[in-house]
Design a protein around this motif. Structure first.
Motif, PDB file in Angstrom:
ATOM      1  N   THR A 251       0.854  -1.183   0.000  1.00  0.00           N
ATOM      2  CA  THR A 251       0.000   0.000   0.000  1.00  0.00           C
ATOM      3  C   THR A 251       0.890   1.233   0.000  1.00  0.00           C
ATOM      4  O   THR A 251       1.833   1.313   0.789  1.00  0.00           O
ATOM      5  CB  THR A 251      -0.896   0.030   1.256  1.00  0.00           C
ATOM      6  N   PRO A 252       0.624   2.211  -0.856  1.00  0.00           N
ATOM      7  CA  PRO A 252       1.476   3.408  -0.881  1.00  0.00           C
ATOM      8  C   PRO A 252       1.309   4.258   0.367  1.00  0.00           C
ATOM      9  O   PRO A 252       0.239   4.305   0.969  1.00  0.00           O
ATOM     10  CB  PRO A 252       0.990   4.159  -2.131  1.00  0.00           C
ATOM     11  N   SER A 253       2.379   4.922   0.758  1.00  0.00           N
ATOM     12  CA  SER A 253       2.318   5.867   1.869  1.00  0.00           C
ATOM     13  C   SER A 253       1.891   7.235   1.361  1.00  0.00           C
ATOM     14  O   SER A 253       2.027   7.552   0.178  1.00  0.00           O
ATOM     15  CB  SER A 253       3.687   5.987   2.555  1.00  0.00           C
ATOM     16  N   SER A 254       1.373   8.034   2.283  1.00  0.00           N
ATOM     17  CA  SER A 254       1.075   9.432   1.986  1.00  0.00           C
ATOM     18  C   SER A 254       2.380  10.213   2.144  1.00  0.00           C
ATOM     19  O   SER A 254       2.937  10.290   3.241  1.00  0.00           O
ATOM     20  CB  SER A 254       0.017   9.953   2.965  1.00  0.00           C
ATOM     21  N   ILE A 255       2.887  10.779   1.043  1.00  0.00           N
ATOM     22  CA  ILE A 255       4.180  11.466   1.059  1.00  0.00           C
ATOM     23  C   ILE A 255       3.967  12.950   0.788  1.00  0.00           C
ATOM     24  O   ILE A 255       3.750  13.375  -0.342  1.00  0.00           O
ATOM     25  CB  ILE A 255       5.161  10.890   0.009  1.00  0.00           C
ATOM     26  N   ASP A 256       4.036  13.753   1.830  1.00  0.00           N
ATOM     27  CA  ASP A 256       3.856  15.195   1.694  1.00  0.00           C
ATOM     28  C   ASP A 256       5.214  15.894   1.731  1.00  0.00           C
ATOM     29  O   ASP A 256       6.249  15.263   1.964  1.00  0.00           O
ATOM     30  CB  ASP A 256       2.954  15.714   2.826  1.00  0.00           C
TER      31      ASP A 256
ATOM     32  N   ALA B 248       0.275   4.398  -9.073  1.00  0.00           N
ATOM     33  CA  ALA B 248       0.445   3.365  -8.055  1.00  0.00           C
ATOM     34  C   ALA B 248       0.920   3.955  -6.733  1.00  0.00           C
ATOM     35  O   ALA B 248       0.699   3.362  -5.671  1.00  0.00           O
ATOM     36  CB  ALA B 248       1.433   2.319  -8.536  1.00  0.00           C
ATOM     37  N   LEU B 249       1.561   5.113  -6.773  1.00  0.00           N
ATOM     38  CA  LEU B 249       2.084   5.745  -5.569  1.00  0.00           C
ATOM     39  C   LEU B 249       1.066   6.670  -4.896  1.00  0.00           C
ATOM     40  O   LEU B 249       1.359   7.265  -3.852  1.00  0.00           O
ATOM     41  CB  LEU B 249       3.345   6.550  -5.899  1.00  0.00           C
ATOM     42  N   LYS B 250      -0.130   6.765  -5.455  1.00  0.00           N
ATOM     43  CA  LYS B 250      -1.154   7.633  -4.855  1.00  0.00           C
ATOM     44  C   LYS B 250      -1.868   6.907  -3.718  1.00  0.00           C
ATOM     45  O   LYS B 250      -2.380   5.796  -3.904  1.00  0.00           O
ATOM     46  CB  LYS B 250      -2.181   8.052  -5.914  1.00  0.00           C
ATOM     47  N   PRO B 251      -1.950   7.507  -2.540  1.00  0.00           N
ATOM     48  CA  PRO B 251      -2.635   6.878  -1.408  1.00  0.00           C
ATOM     49  C   PRO B 251      -4.133   7.169  -1.434  1.00  0.00           C
ATOM     50  O   PRO B 251      -4.555   8.293  -1.199  1.00  0.00           O
ATOM     51  CB  PRO B 251      -1.974   7.542  -0.192  1.00  0.00           C
ATOM     52  N   TRP B 252      -4.938   6.145  -1.687  1.00  0.00           N
ATOM     53  CA  TRP B 252      -6.396   6.322  -1.751  1.00  0.00           C
ATOM     54  C   TRP B 252      -7.020   5.872  -0.432  1.00  0.00           C
ATOM     55  O   TRP B 252      -7.658   4.829  -0.344  1.00  0.00           O
ATOM     56  CB  TRP B 252      -6.984   5.575  -2.948  1.00  0.00           C
ATOM     57  N   TYR B 253      -6.801   6.657   0.603  1.00  0.00           N
ATOM     58  CA  TYR B 253      -7.405   6.396   1.910  1.00  0.00           C
ATOM     59  C   TYR B 253      -7.414   7.704   2.702  1.00  0.00           C
ATOM     60  O   TYR B 253      -6.820   8.702   2.277  1.00  0.00           O
ATOM     61  CB  TYR B 253      -6.659   5.302   2.674  1.00  0.00           C
ATOM     62  N   ARG B 254      -8.075   7.702   3.852  1.00  0.00           N
ATOM     63  CA  ARG B 254      -8.129   8.892   4.687  1.00  0.00           C
ATOM     64  C   ARG B 254      -6.765   9.176   5.316  1.00  0.00           C
ATOM     65  O   ARG B 254      -5.936   8.274   5.479  1.00  0.00           O
ATOM     66  CB  ARG B 254      -9.189   8.719   5.792  1.00  0.00           C
ATOM     67  N   GLN B 255      -6.552  10.421   5.676  1.00  0.00           N
ATOM     68  CA  GLN B 255      -5.254  10.894   6.131  1.00  0.00           C
ATOM     69  C   GLN B 255      -4.615  10.025   7.217  1.00  0.00           C
ATOM     70  O   GLN B 255      -3.450   9.664   7.129  1.00  0.00           O
ATOM     71  CB  GLN B 255      -5.396  12.323   6.670  1.00  0.00           C
ATOM     72  N   PHE B 256      -5.383   9.651   8.241  1.00  0.00           N
ATOM     73  CA  PHE B 256      -4.784   8.926   9.356  1.00  0.00           C
ATOM     74  C   PHE B 256      -5.105   7.442   9.354  1.00  0.00           C
ATOM     75  O   PHE B 256      -5.047   6.791  10.399  1.00  0.00           O
ATOM     76  CB  PHE B 256      -5.185   9.580  10.673  1.00  0.00           C
ATOM     77  N   CYS B 257      -5.419   6.883   8.184  1.00  0.00           N
ATOM     78  CA  CYS B 257      -5.486   5.430   8.091  1.00  0.00           C
ATOM     79  C   CYS B 257      -4.086   4.839   8.243  1.00  0.00           C
ATOM     80  O   CYS B 257      -3.915   3.728   8.726  1.00  0.00           O
ATOM     81  CB  CYS B 257      -6.085   5.016   6.747  1.00  0.00           C
ATOM     82  N   LYS B 258      -3.095   5.593   7.805  1.00  0.00           N
ATOM     83  CA  LYS B 258      -1.701   5.193   7.961  1.00  0.00           C
ATOM     84  C   LYS B 258      -0.901   6.398   8.436  1.00  0.00           C
ATOM     85  O   LYS B 258      -1.366   7.538   8.328  1.00  0.00           O
ATOM     86  CB  LYS B 258      -1.128   4.681   6.632  1.00  0.00           C
ATOM     87  N   ARG B 259       0.278   6.134   8.934  1.00  0.00           N
ATOM     88  CA  ARG B 259       1.115   7.223   9.434  1.00  0.00           C
ATOM     89  C   ARG B 259       1.526   8.127   8.268  1.00  0.00           C
ATOM     90  O   ARG B 259       2.168   7.675   7.317  1.00  0.00           O
ATOM     91  CB  ARG B 259       2.376   6.661  10.102  1.00  0.00           C
ATOM     92  N   PRO B 260       1.182   9.413   8.323  1.00  0.00           N
ATOM     93  CA  PRO B 260       1.604  10.329   7.254  1.00  0.00           C
ATOM     94  C   PRO B 260       3.123  10.441   7.207  1.00  0.00           C
ATOM     95  O   PRO B 260       3.792  10.450   8.243  1.00  0.00           O
ATOM     96  CB  PRO B 260       0.973  11.670   7.663  1.00  0.00           C
ATOM     97  N   CYS B 261       3.665  10.510   6.000  1.00  0.00           N
ATOM     98  CA  CYS B 261       5.117  10.657   5.823  1.00  0.00           C
ATOM     99  C   CYS B 261       5.416  11.962   5.106  1.00  0.00           C
ATOM    100  O   CYS B 261       4.589  12.485   4.347  1.00  0.00           O
ATOM    101  CB  CYS B 261       5.679   9.478   5.027  1.00  0.00           C
ATOM    102  N   PHE B 262       6.639  12.458   5.325  1.00  0.00           N
ATOM    103  CA  PHE B 262       7.072  13.712   4.719  1.00  0.00           C
ATOM    104  C   PHE B 262       8.497  13.509   4.206  1.00  0.00           C
ATOM    105  O   PHE B 262       9.388  13.160   4.972  1.00  0.00           O
ATOM    106  CB  PHE B 262       7.031  14.851   5.742  1.00  0.00           C
ATOM    107  N   HIS B 263       8.698  13.727   2.913  1.00  0.00           N
ATOM    108  CA  HIS B 263      10.035  13.518   2.344  1.00  0.00           C
ATOM    109  C   HIS B 263      10.155  14.289   1.035  1.00  0.00           C
ATOM    110  O   HIS B 263       9.195  14.385   0.268  1.00  0.00           O
ATOM    111  CB  HIS B 263      10.282  12.022   2.103  1.00  0.00           C
TER     112      HIS B 263
END
Length: 335
Positions: free
Chosen positions: A30-35, A139-154
């Motif tokens: 599952t892709p991570s949310s990368i902000d 494929a790298l787009k996270p299709w879920y709510r913000q805090f379904c997984k730990r948000p990442c920043f990079h």
């Protein structure tokens, strides 16, 4: 070379691996949310201008903001405070002032869901803007709510997938099928590699003694693993009945915050206060009562209902016990 997993650990590893490996295969469940992280060098003049106590002021300011409180200034101003300004009570308070009245519960929920959708759309658009190959970007787009997984920043993670020696292998949420003597199999394809890095996560809710190699023995020979066999039982996550003078520091049925050192510091100060009070009163034992445990457990159960409903709709991850409700050793253990 291969790395399995695209969570917080992998996000930090992949840019360095991509820079040095002959070829890197990234296996994604599952892709991570990368902000945006917006990492940059610290200005020496600014650093020299800081007054004594600046660390604690920034920690307090950050913690208030990520807990939904108001502050005149955002001293950290990073991705975490941006998320919480939009998704917590601060946004609701702003809307209330504009409307001249308090929002209803439904209006607050609708506002948070809209803010969540806007933020995640921004994150998905960032992947599409940075990653050049359309299929990889999708494929790298996270299709879920913000805090379904730990948000990442990079700042370097997504650009790494533009390198010709880096290949994303998306498993469509299934994970790898098997590992052979020469590589990794996904579907009908085997990817030959000479080195595999496992970035497959960690057990947030591991039972307290399973990994330690030893057990804690309390009154009348009772072990901590036996007492907690059906879930944690504590007072404020710090003590449990039957184990006098024993304190737990960490996330054992206690507050969870973005800034882990801050939480540990607050716990350490609280334990120090308890011990100081015991010393002043001439006490030799500090212990939670069974009644206090019951009170705290009821509090945890009451507050966990909202979270469990939210995470039940999320893609599997450690926030929702890998999609297995009721796991006694999961993120909601003891609730």
């Amino acid at each position: 070379m291969a790395i399995i997993g695209t969570g917080a650990t992998s996000v930090q590893c992949i840019p360095h691996l991509g820079a040095s490996a002959q070829h890197l295969y990234v296996f994604q469940r599952t892709p991570s949310s990368i902000d945006v992280r917006n990492n940059r060098e610290t200005d020496p003049e600014w650093a020299n201008s800081l007054e004594p106590g600046w660390q604690q002021r920034r920690m307090d300011n950050f913690n208030i903001l990520v807990m939904g409180g108001d502050q005149d200034e955002d001293l950290v101003a990073d991705g975490w405070t941006d998320i919480f300004r939009n998704l917590t009570g601060i946004a609701a308070k702003t809307a209330s002032r504009e409307l001249g009245r308090r929002l209803t519960s439904k209006e607050k929920a609708d506002l948070m869901e809209l803010a969540d959708f806007q933020k995640m759309n921004q994150v998905r658009a960032r992947a599409e803007t940075i990653v050049q190959d359309p299929a990889t970007a999708e494929a790298l787009k996270p299709w879920y709510r913000q805090f379904c997984k730990r948000p990442c920043f990079h700042d370097e993670y997504l650009p790494t997938f533009n390198q010709p020696n880096v290949t994303l292998v998306d498993t469509d949420g299934k994970g790898v099928d098997r590992i052979t003597e020469t590589g990794i199999v996904v579907g009908d394809t085997e990817y030959e590699v000479d080195c595999i890095i496992f970035a497959t996560g960690f057990e947030v809710g591991t039972s307290y003694t399973r990994r330690a190699g030893y057990d804690i023995i309390g009154r009348n020979g009772q072990t901590l693993s036996d007492k907690w066999a059906n879930g944690w039982r504590t007072l404020h996550g710090l003590q449990t009945n039957g184990f006098p003078n024993y304190f737990f520091l960490g996330f054992t049925q206690t507050a969870v915050t973005v800034n882990v050192p801050h939480a540990l510091n607050e716990q350490a100060k609280h334990v120090t206060y308890i011990l100081d009070q015991a010393h002043q009163q001439g006490a030799t034992r500090v212990e939670a009562t069974p009644e206090a445990e019951e009170m705290w457990l009821a509090e945890m159960q009451d507050k966990a209902r909202i979270a469990e409903k939210f995470y039940a709709e999320c893609t599997p991850g450690y926030y929702n016990n890998e999609g297995k409700p009721g796991n006694p050793n999961g993120f909601f253990a003891g609730t």
